[in-house]
Design a protein around this motif. Structure first.
Motif, PDB file in Angstrom:
ATOM      1  N   LEU A 189      10.240 -10.302  -5.887  1.00 23.12           N
ATOM      2  CA  LEU A 189       9.555  -9.320  -6.726  1.00 23.12           C
ATOM      3  C   LEU A 189       9.706  -7.935  -6.096  1.00 23.12           C
ATOM      4  O   LEU A 189       9.377  -7.735  -4.923  1.00 23.12           O
ATOM      5  CB  LEU A 189       8.080  -9.700  -6.835  1.00 23.12           C
ATOM      6  N   TYR A 190      10.189  -7.008  -6.867  1.00 21.97           N
ATOM      7  CA  TYR A 190      10.389  -5.635  -6.392  1.00 21.97           C
ATOM      8  C   TYR A 190       9.026  -4.957  -6.263  1.00 21.97           C
ATOM      9  O   TYR A 190       8.235  -4.927  -7.204  1.00 21.97           O
ATOM     10  CB  TYR A 190      11.276  -4.894  -7.377  1.00 21.97           C
ATOM     11  N   ALA A 191       8.752  -4.417  -5.086  1.00 27.77           N
ATOM     12  CA  ALA A 191       7.427  -3.846  -4.806  1.00 27.77           C
ATOM     13  C   ALA A 191       7.069  -2.715  -5.758  1.00 27.77           C
ATOM     14  O   ALA A 191       5.907  -2.569  -6.142  1.00 27.77           O
ATOM     15  CB  ALA A 191       7.366  -3.363  -3.356  1.00 27.77           C
ATOM     16  N   ARG A 192       8.036  -1.915  -6.141  1.00 19.28           N
ATOM     17  CA  ARG A 192       7.735  -0.805  -7.071  1.00 19.28           C
ATOM     18  C   ARG A 192       7.266  -1.355  -8.417  1.00 19.28           C
ATOM     19  O   ARG A 192       6.327  -0.816  -9.020  1.00 19.28           O
ATOM     20  CB  ARG A 192       8.959   0.082  -7.267  1.00 19.28           C
ATOM     21  N   ASP A 193       7.926  -2.406  -8.898  1.00 20.54           N
ATOM     22  CA  ASP A 193       7.482  -3.023 -10.152  1.00 20.54           C
ATOM     23  C   ASP A 193       6.068  -3.581  -9.998  1.00 20.54           C
ATOM     24  O   ASP A 193       5.210  -3.413 -10.874  1.00 20.54           O
ATOM     25  CB  ASP A 193       8.428  -4.158 -10.554  1.00 20.54           C
ATOM     26  N   PHE A 194       5.821  -4.253  -8.863  1.00 21.05           N
ATOM     27  CA  PHE A 194       4.509  -4.845  -8.653  1.00 21.05           C
ATOM     28  C   PHE A 194       3.427  -3.780  -8.578  1.00 21.05           C
ATOM     29  O   PHE A 194       2.324  -3.957  -9.109  1.00 21.05           O
ATOM     30  CB  PHE A 194       4.504  -5.689  -7.391  1.00 21.05           C
ATOM     31  N   CYS A 195       3.714  -2.662  -7.943  1.00 20.61           N
ATOM     32  CA  CYS A 195       2.714  -1.600  -7.833  1.00 20.61           C
ATOM     33  C   CYS A 195       2.400  -0.985  -9.199  1.00 20.61           C
ATOM     34  O   CYS A 195       1.262  -0.580  -9.458  1.00 20.61           O
ATOM     35  CB  CYS A 195       3.185  -0.535  -6.846  1.00 20.61           C
ATOM     36  N   LYS A 196       3.385  -0.941 -10.072  1.00 18.81           N
ATOM     37  CA  LYS A 196       3.118  -0.492 -11.444  1.00 18.81           C
ATOM     38  C   LYS A 196       2.175  -1.470 -12.145  1.00 18.81           C
ATOM     39  O   LYS A 196       1.322  -1.061 -12.945  1.00 18.81           O
ATOM     40  CB  LYS A 196       4.427  -0.341 -12.205  1.00 18.81           C
ATOM     41  N   ILE A 197       2.337  -2.757 -11.844  1.00 18.70           N
ATOM     42  CA  ILE A 197       1.440  -3.764 -12.406  1.00 18.70           C
ATOM     43  C   ILE A 197       0.025  -3.580 -11.862  1.00 18.70           C
ATOM     44  O   ILE A 197      -0.960  -3.683 -12.610  1.00 18.70           O
ATOM     45  CB  ILE A 197       1.962  -5.178 -12.088  1.00 18.70           C
ATOM     46  N   ILE A 198      -0.099  -3.312 -10.567  1.00 21.56           N
ATOM     47  CA  ILE A 198      -1.419  -3.080  -9.968  1.00 21.56           C
ATOM     48  C   ILE A 198      -2.113  -1.911 -10.665  1.00 21.56           C
ATOM     49  O   ILE A 198      -3.299  -1.989 -11.023  1.00 21.56           O
ATOM     50  CB  ILE A 198      -1.303  -2.793  -8.459  1.00 21.56           C
ATOM     51  N   VAL A 199      -1.383  -0.819 -10.853  1.00 25.11           N
ATOM     52  CA  VAL A 199      -1.966   0.355 -11.514  1.00 25.11           C
ATOM     53  C   VAL A 199      -2.380   0.015 -12.942  1.00 25.11           C
ATOM     54  O   VAL A 199      -3.469   0.392 -13.396  1.00 25.11           O
ATOM     55  CB  VAL A 199      -0.971   1.537 -11.501  1.00 25.11           C
ATOM     56  N   ALA A 200      -1.538  -0.736 -13.638  1.00 23.27           N
ATOM     57  CA  ALA A 200      -1.872  -1.127 -15.013  1.00 23.27           C
ATOM     58  C   ALA A 200      -3.118  -2.012 -15.041  1.00 23.27           C
ATOM     59  O   ALA A 200      -3.982  -1.861 -15.913  1.00 23.27           O
ATOM     60  CB  ALA A 200      -0.695  -1.848 -15.653  1.00 23.27           C
ATOM     61  N   ALA A 201      -3.225  -2.943 -14.080  1.00 20.84           N
ATOM     62  CA  ALA A 201      -4.405  -3.809 -14.009  1.00 20.84           C
ATOM     63  C   ALA A 201      -5.654  -2.993 -13.730  1.00 20.84           C
ATOM     64  O   ALA A 201      -6.730  -3.245 -14.298  1.00 20.84           O
ATOM     65  CB  ALA A 201      -4.200  -4.877 -12.936  1.00 20.84           C
ATOM     66  N   GLY A 254       0.801  -1.219   0.000  1.00 20.59           N
ATOM     67  CA  GLY A 254       0.000   0.000   0.000  1.00 20.59           C
ATOM     68  C   GLY A 254       0.830   1.263   0.000  1.00 20.59           C
ATOM     69  O   GLY A 254       0.549   2.216  -0.745  1.00 20.59           O
ATOM     70  N   GLN A 255       1.853   1.297   0.835  1.00 19.91           N
ATOM     71  CA  GLN A 255       2.707   2.492   0.899  1.00 19.91           C
ATOM     72  C   GLN A 255       3.373   2.744  -0.448  1.00 19.91           C
ATOM     73  O   GLN A 255       3.439   3.893  -0.924  1.00 19.91           O
ATOM     74  CB  GLN A 255       3.772   2.309   1.987  1.00 19.91           C
ATOM     75  N   ASN A 256       3.874   1.692  -1.070  1.00 20.01           N
ATOM     76  CA  ASN A 256       4.502   1.835  -2.385  1.00 20.01           C
ATOM     77  C   ASN A 256       3.480   2.160  -3.463  1.00 20.01           C
ATOM     78  O   ASN A 256       3.747   2.941  -4.382  1.00 20.01           O
ATOM     79  CB  ASN A 256       5.249   0.550  -2.748  1.00 20.01           C
ATOM     80  N   LEU A 257       2.294   1.565  -3.349  1.00 15.28           N
ATOM     81  CA  LEU A 257       1.255   1.777  -4.353  1.00 15.28           C
ATOM     82  C   LEU A 257       0.784   3.228  -4.376  1.00 15.28           C
ATOM     83  O   LEU A 257       0.596   3.810  -5.455  1.00 15.28           O
ATOM     84  CB  LEU A 257       0.068   0.848  -4.083  1.00 15.28           C
ATOM     85  N   ILE A 258       0.589   3.804  -3.211  1.00 14.42           N
ATOM     86  CA  ILE A 258       0.107   5.191  -3.163  1.00 14.42           C
ATOM     87  C   ILE A 258       1.126   6.143  -3.773  1.00 14.42           C
ATOM     88  O   ILE A 258       0.764   7.104  -4.474  1.00 14.42           O
ATOM     89  CB  ILE A 258      -0.263   5.565  -1.717  1.00 14.42           C
ATOM     90  N   ILE A 259       2.400   5.888  -3.543  1.00 14.16           N
ATOM     91  CA  ILE A 259       3.444   6.685  -4.207  1.00 14.16           C
ATOM     92  C   ILE A 259       3.295   6.572  -5.719  1.00 14.16           C
ATOM     93  O   ILE A 259       3.338   7.578  -6.445  1.00 14.16           O
ATOM     94  CB  ILE A 259       4.845   6.210  -3.761  1.00 14.16           C
ATOM     95  N   GLN A 260       3.090   5.347  -6.206  1.00 12.67           N
ATOM     96  CA  GLN A 260       2.979   5.123  -7.640  1.00 12.67           C
ATOM     97  C   GLN A 260       1.716   5.763  -8.213  1.00 12.67           C
ATOM     98  O   GLN A 260       1.746   6.374  -9.292  1.00 12.67           O
ATOM     99  CB  GLN A 260       2.983   3.612  -7.926  1.00 12.67           C
ATOM    100  N   LEU A 261       0.587   5.633  -7.508  1.00 15.36           N
ATOM    101  CA  LEU A 261      -0.664   6.237  -7.980  1.00 15.36           C
ATOM    102  C   LEU A 261      -0.527   7.757  -8.114  1.00 15.36           C
ATOM    103  O   LEU A 261      -0.960   8.346  -9.112  1.00 15.36           O
ATOM    104  CB  LEU A 261      -1.808   5.898  -7.022  1.00 15.36           C
TER     105      LEU A 261
END
Length: 321
Positions: A198-210, A25-32
């Motif tokens: 799996l690098y969390a930043r890469d995974f969060c980019k995948i979440i955003v893409a999904a 979540g922390q990484n995802l919000i940065i990415q969003l």
């Protein structure tokens, strides 16, 4: 040239994230936010971790709530364009914690999503649902994923392998801090346990893409692109942080015994005997070309480790559970 389809969600649309204050979540919000999304509702029950979110993101809606219980948090789902389900119990000595935070919470979130007519869900499952491991985490994550698949709401399920990155209280984050405190670092057995981190930043980019692509009830195994032995992960962390600790191999049974002793004094240990069993289970997970499917560039393992521990913006933050 990108092959990704146009986004099905707008930058102003409401995105609700249960379990938002954890590692993902922390990484995802940065990415969003980097992608321009500005209507984010972050829900979590861990006050200390929510405080980190508030410090870093005073501009988003932060809700202190336990989604395994009915509450006012359900009203925040009104008008949501998507829910990104992150809530999960990863480690604990108590089976009830896994049932409550993996199964009960999923039932309530999905029930509320139906009632509030949320049109799409991205669910973060785990690679363990296809693992040979038999423990509380594995079994409850299997049940949690099943609930999403059968919920009747359009969804995408992502199954990541072991993750690392900024805000990592457990796993590699804990190992790096432990390494800096002791002169001798123990490795169970040979340490030749193949991992697919799996690098969390890469995974969060995948979440955003999904979230943007909205695959129709698809399930994707998201595996670290590089196969790395556990002992080599430790060596890379040691090199990146400049640790002088001495790496020593000890028998697996003795390592497990030490973990059980540690757990006797810590109600929520960062590494448990059951996780050791999973580590040595010799699982190999399917590697799909997620970098092409989701149009996400994968970060080389060494670079990802350096970013995790040396980037001054976020590397100093340590979450609590």
């Amino acid at each position: 040239m990108s092959n990704k389809l146009p986004s099905k969600i707008g930058k102003e649309d409401k995105i609700v994230i249960p379990g938002a204050a954890g590692l993902v979540g922390q990484n995802l919000i940065i990415q969003l936010k980097e992608k321009g999304y500005n209507n984010i509702v972050a829900i979590d029950k861990y006050a200390e971790n929510l405080q980190v979110l508030k410090e870093l993101h005073p501009d988003i809606m932060i809700v202190d709530a336990d989604v395994s219980e009915h509450g006012e948090w359900e009203e925040y789902l009104v008008g949501a364009a998507t829910i990104i389900m992150l809530q999960a119990q990863i480690g604990s000595k108590y089976s009830d914690d896994f049932i409550r935070n993996n199964i009960d919470s999923a039932k309530l979130v999905l029930k509320a999503a139906k009632e509030k007519q949320v049109p799409y869900i991205v669910h973060v499952s785990s690679s363990v649902v296809e693992s040979v491991a038999d423990d509380d985490y594995t079994n409850t994550k299997k049940e949690q994923e099943k609930l999403v698949v059968e919920c009747g709401i359009p969804h995408c399920v992502l199954r990541p392998t072991l993750m690392f990155g900024w805000f990592d209280r457990k796993h590699l984050g804990w190992l790096s801090r432990f390494m800096q405190k002791i002169p001798v670092f123990p490795i169970p057995g040979s340490g030749k346990y193949m991992r697919q981190p799996l690098y969390a930043r890469d995974f969060c980019k995948i979440i955003v893409a999904a979230m943007e692509m909205q695959p129709d009830n698809e399930i994707y195994n998201i595996t670290g692109r590089e196969m790395v032995d556990y002992v080599d992960i430790i060596r890379q962390i040691k090199s990146s942080i400049g640790s002088k600790t001495w790496i020593v191999h000890i028998p697996v049974f003795f390592f497990a015994f030490l973990l059980k002793i540690y757990a006797f004094f810590d109600d929520n240990p960062p590494f448990t005997a059951s996780q050791l069993t999973a580590l040595t289970a010799h699982d190999e997970f399917e590697l799909i070309p997620w970098w092409d499917i989701f149009d996400v560039k994968s970060t080389p393992f060494k670079q990802a480790i350096d970013e995790t521990f040396l980037d001054k913006r976020y590397s100093a933050y340590v979450l609590k559970f």
